[in-house]
Write a protein that holds these residues in place. Sequence first.
Motif, short mmCIF file in Angstrom:
data_model
loop_
_atom_site.label_atom_id
_atom_site.label_comp_id
_atom_site.label_asym_id
_atom_site.label_seq_id
_atom_site.Cartn_x
_atom_site.Cartn_y
_atom_site.Cartn_z
N SER B 159 0.82 -1.21 0.00
CA SER B 159 0.00 0.00 0.00
C SER B 159 0.85 1.26 0.00
O SER B 159 0.37 2.34 -0.31
CB SER B 159 -0.93 -0.01 1.21
N VAL B 162 2.69 1.24 -4.03
CA VAL B 162 1.90 1.58 -5.21
C VAL B 162 1.81 3.10 -5.42
O VAL B 162 2.16 3.59 -6.49
CB VAL B 162 0.50 0.90 -5.12
N PHE B 166 3.64 5.23 -8.44
CA PHE B 166 2.75 6.08 -9.24
C PHE B 166 3.31 7.50 -9.29
O PHE B 166 3.38 8.13 -10.35
CB PHE B 166 1.37 6.08 -8.58
N PHE B 170 4.47 9.44 -12.69
CA PHE B 170 3.55 10.38 -13.31
C PHE B 170 3.57 11.80 -12.76
O PHE B 170 3.01 12.69 -13.38
CB PHE B 170 2.11 9.84 -13.20
N ILE B 177 -0.24 14.62 -10.09
CA ILE B 177 -1.42 14.82 -10.92
C ILE B 177 -2.67 14.49 -10.11
O ILE B 177 -2.61 13.86 -9.06
CB ILE B 177 -1.36 13.96 -12.19
N GLU B 179 -5.05 12.40 -10.61
CA GLU B 179 -5.31 10.98 -10.39
C GLU B 179 -4.55 10.45 -9.18
O GLU B 179 -5.01 9.57 -8.48
CB GLU B 179 -4.90 10.15 -11.62
N MET B 182 -6.42 11.12 -6.02
CA MET B 182 -7.56 10.23 -5.86
C MET B 182 -7.09 8.83 -5.47
O MET B 182 -7.72 8.16 -4.65
CB MET B 182 -8.38 10.21 -7.13
N LEU B 183 -5.98 8.39 -6.07
CA LEU B 183 -5.42 7.09 -5.71
C LEU B 183 -5.05 7.05 -4.23
O LEU B 183 -5.33 6.09 -3.51
CB LEU B 183 -4.19 6.80 -6.58
N MET C 342 4.29 -8.68 -6.32
CA MET C 342 3.62 -8.48 -5.04
C MET C 342 2.57 -9.55 -4.83
O MET C 342 2.42 -10.09 -3.73
CB MET C 342 3.02 -7.08 -4.99
N ILE C 370 -6.04 -2.52 -4.23
CA ILE C 370 -5.01 -1.49 -4.37
C ILE C 370 -4.44 -1.52 -5.79
O ILE C 370 -4.28 -0.48 -6.45
CB ILE C 370 -3.89 -1.69 -3.32
N LEU C 373 -7.04 -0.26 -8.27
CA LEU C 373 -7.12 1.21 -8.18
C LEU C 373 -5.97 1.85 -8.95
O LEU C 373 -6.16 2.83 -9.68
CB LEU C 373 -7.02 1.65 -6.72
N MET C 374 -4.77 1.29 -8.76
CA MET C 374 -3.61 1.84 -9.45
C MET C 374 -3.81 1.82 -10.96
O MET C 374 -3.60 2.83 -11.64
CB MET C 374 -2.36 1.06 -9.09
N PHE C 377 -6.40 4.42 -12.14
CA PHE C 377 -5.99 5.82 -12.15
C PHE C 377 -4.78 6.08 -13.02
O PHE C 377 -4.41 7.23 -13.24
CB PHE C 377 -5.71 6.30 -10.71
N PRO C 379 -2.58 6.99 -15.94
CA PRO C 379 -2.86 7.65 -17.22
C PRO C 379 -2.57 6.70 -18.38
O PRO C 379 -1.61 5.91 -18.33
CB PRO C 379 -1.88 8.83 -17.22
N THR C 382 1.03 5.90 -20.56
CA THR C 382 2.11 4.94 -20.25
C THR C 382 1.59 3.52 -20.26
O THR C 382 0.88 3.15 -19.37
CB THR C 382 2.71 5.28 -18.87
#
Lengths: 382, 382, 382
Positions: B159, B162, B166, B170, B177, B179, B182-183, C342, C370, C373-374, C377, C379, C382
């Motif tokens: 947790s 990730v 991210f 990004f 960003i 997103e 929100m993640l 993981m 998790i 969700l990744m 979100f 983009p 990529t």
Amino acid sequence: MSTTHAEAAIAHPASNPFISFLRRPINWFLLFIPITVALEHVHGIPAPVLFFSAALAIVPIAATIVASTEQLSTRTGDAIGGLLNATFGNAPELIIALVALKAGLLDMVRASLAGAILANLLMALGVAFLLGGLRFKEQRFNPAATRAYSTMMFVAAVSMTVPSAFNRAFATQAGPIREEKMLNIGIAVLLLVAYGLYLLFSLKTHPHAFASVESDGGGGHDLEEHWSVARAVVTLVLASLGAAWMSEILVGAAEGTGQALGMSQVFIGIVFVAIVGGAAESGSAIAMGRKNKMDLSVGIALGSCIQIALFVAPVLVLASYFLAPKPLELAFGRAEIGSLFMAVLCGALVCGDGQSNWYKGIQLLTVYAIIALMFYFMPAAT
Amino acid sequence: MSTTHAEAAIAHPASNPFISFLRRPINWFLLFIPITVALEHVHGIPAPVLFFSAALAIVPIAATIVASTEQLSTRTGDAIGGLLNATFGNAPELIIALVALKAGLLDMVRASLAGAILANLLMALGVAFLLGGLRFKEQRFNPAATRAYSTMMFVAAVSMTVPSAFNRAFATQAGPIREEKMLNIGIAVLLLVAYGLYLLFSLKTHPHAFASVESDGGGGHDLEEHWSVARAVVTLVLASLGAAWMSEILVGAAEGTGQALGMSQVFIGIVFVAIVGGAAESGSAIAMGRKNKMDLSVGIALGSCIQIALFVAPVLVLASYFLAPKPLELAFGRAEIGSLFMAVLCGALVCGDGQSNWYKGIQLLTVYAIIALMFYFMPAAT
Amino acid sequence: MSTTHAEAAIAHPASNPFISFLRRPINWFLLFIPITVALEHVHGIPAPVLFFSAALAIVPIAATIVASTEQLSTRTGDAIGGLLNATFGNAPELIIALVALKAGLLDMVRASLAGAILANLLMALGVAFLLGGLRFKEQRFNPAATRAYSTMMFVAAVSMTVPSAFNRAFATQAGPIREEKMLNIGIAVLLLVAYGLYLLFSLKTHPHAFASVESDGGGGHDLEEHWSVARAVVTLVLASLGAAWMSEILVGAAEGTGQALGMSQVFIGIVFVAIVGGAAESGSAIAMGRKNKMDLSVGIALGSCIQIALFVAPVLVLASYFLAPKPLELAFGRAEIGSLFMAVLCGALVCGDGQSNWYKGIQLLTVYAIIALMFYFMPAAT
């Protein structure tokens, strides 16, 4: 030691040491010493011929080093004997790496360190499980000792990952930054302390947890013959000198061999040099596996990995400040670190339950083959 | 709680609470509260002096928070008591982090979260295994509970990995960003739900699997004295206010301390702040280890890690939207994530068989020392 | 197979096969075949409607493929039956992937492979543990078999990581270099050999280690009805053709669905396509979990992962040289490889002790959520 043990059961104890010497097939490989020396003086000899001739010469020398260490250790009592074994057990790897270090071939030193661990953990153990498993349906070994080894291997992998990641993140064009050198020295000292305490743990305070490994290292019961201390010491010194001599020829021919065969320096180091240096222990681990002495087999293979990571590697880092043209950093590439971690986790998963069968051998060998393929196809530039 | 337990066996239950208070050496550290306040008003006082004075003041306050939580929980029955312990057990870490959050020191918040897990998992447990192992040859604990903890730790590491990956992939110059925010919120909510269900699991449906940990949390049997609910609540509130006060001084002096001692913010956060915040539990885990109560020792150290990752971290993420100048993302650096994963896997390997000895402590401490060295030498720029 | 087993206990063996056919609720989903075909000819139909209609049509077709494979395998003896199950067990995934391969949607092929493993390992097993654990306090299964599965999964993860890392390091703007293609072919061949030996191991030399899984695959004892070989073969062929037909519509609508719902191709592939392809086994694993047949449940879920990684993936790599516009490389993105590792480590930790409870299900599902969700979100770029 490889053959000492493997043959012990069948060889008839000869009264004439020379005859008994010739009886062991591995010693015939000693003929490659004069062959290599002669080849070196032939003008225009292809590098691969010289390389593989030196490699074949190193195998029996390495076995002789291991055998004379064992003879010495039977004369010195358990604790000092264990210490001798633990210190000289990986002498061949250490000698080859010191020669490469002196020649400034730092990439080859690193590759041979990583390769030696991969070769012991995946190849030697994989072949031992496979051949043992083809004879015996299910083989068992002490899971507590294996877990201790796995954790040590994990600590070792961490100790190699941290400076490597540091190097990738912070090294400049001009080379590693000052902090990286200090980090390397700090980690080398930490590892040597951890290794010293590991010897204390395995030889003094908790030998029972490693009982069967101990009976291999310290016990001369299955030794075919008993050498005098003088003979053992002289043999050890001569064999070490011979190993250094052959290693210089091996290391000198490595570059040309890579070019001739279209292989990168890293591949030569991680596969060939590593296998040559560890041939004695690998052979021993495999022979023990076939004889269903799995505790010895696992102990030799994993113990050798631990020695390389926690003793040979930090010694090389510290020695590089005296011997090498520039200091050795434990700055492995991503591929090497990734392979090490995969090998260590794979070894922990496979050995964790104290049982082996032929398919576990296949699993370890598959991982080794995938990693070897990767290094084979990896462009030399990186 | 550290000393409460450690002393319970030897201290003579005093009739005078004040005398019994003074009998506990840790409480003498409370003197650092007025010292810190006084020092703060001395002009030109070096930042490190203020920092370490505040740190020393926080240690007994944290112990007081833990002790009054325990007193309260003995008055409320098992389930609510367990809940109280689970919620306020890491109150010191939470308070320090909230203060740093409010000051906008997001890097320090992240570093102290990662550092608290490393300190509990590697240092506290390592010292507990080492000191316990020096007294007792082989110590045993419930491997099933340990495996449950290890898996929770692994989920926690995932947790944190990730959103960090991210962010690295990004985030733009202008920051994360949309997103990513929100993640982060999504993961924070998921973790709080998982934590709630974990409490349900460990307190209601399967308490037997955690039996010994429970008997520590809920049982006041070895408490030296019994406080009234009023006294416990007042102490808890006062200690929390004191912790917040000292934390503000600590956090305020952190930057100057780093500059004065040549240490990066991350190193200060990941080592010093983390150790200060977790000193109470660490001390407790170590004391239990020395008394051969390994289930309690492991339960306190690993339970604390889980609380930080699954309760403190998501609460901070959500709280940052109300308290902090900008939202907190769980965007750890590579070094922090790598260290966390190595620590979690190392903990799982070391504790997986429900046995410990002194060398396992050395293994954990070696990994901690390597990681600490890395953060020490890491240039501040990154 | 999902319902075959689930219903076997309650359904009254009907003499009329058609009636017994209609009794199984899953077969009503077959109505989505004509619906999907009809929808395809409606002009201006939104892509998501077509996508989910085709998805719902594939679920009962996949169940039929699995059921007819099982019927066939009961007619052929244990070894060949096991081989049939091992080969056709993941036929739905293989068919969908082949259709996407032919359409040149290589990213979707890779995403559906990774997603199928995640769905089986985390979601199916998580739901099975959760629902089983709500009924039974503690469920047990054979830890030796699980360890064998975990190691295989780890080998599979390694085999996907190596070419992916290779691609990231060396692929140029013009695409993968020649060496990468050779590495991919080499690894594909290695994996197929390892899979062949795995079948030899699990069906011939060590079937006892997988006993309960075997009794699921080969044993027709709990099959509701017995089909003739002709009926089984005809059903298998027809269902495979139907799966291919619906897969073409599904794959064709995937891009439009992503755009309409604001989801990336990778998310569609890794979540929806993967769940659709594996619905039959997932359903079966969950049904077994609820009936406390944990060995079957774990065997179906993990066995399916192994088949995808060691059989479906290399077959697709090799098939791509004949079917696809350009060769398929096993070049997964960082997010996919990270998720796989993981998931594999999490699965090994959770299942390693041969016990499950409802909270272990929550742990697996949390990791799945998790990861999902990744990808949601992430983009699309990529």
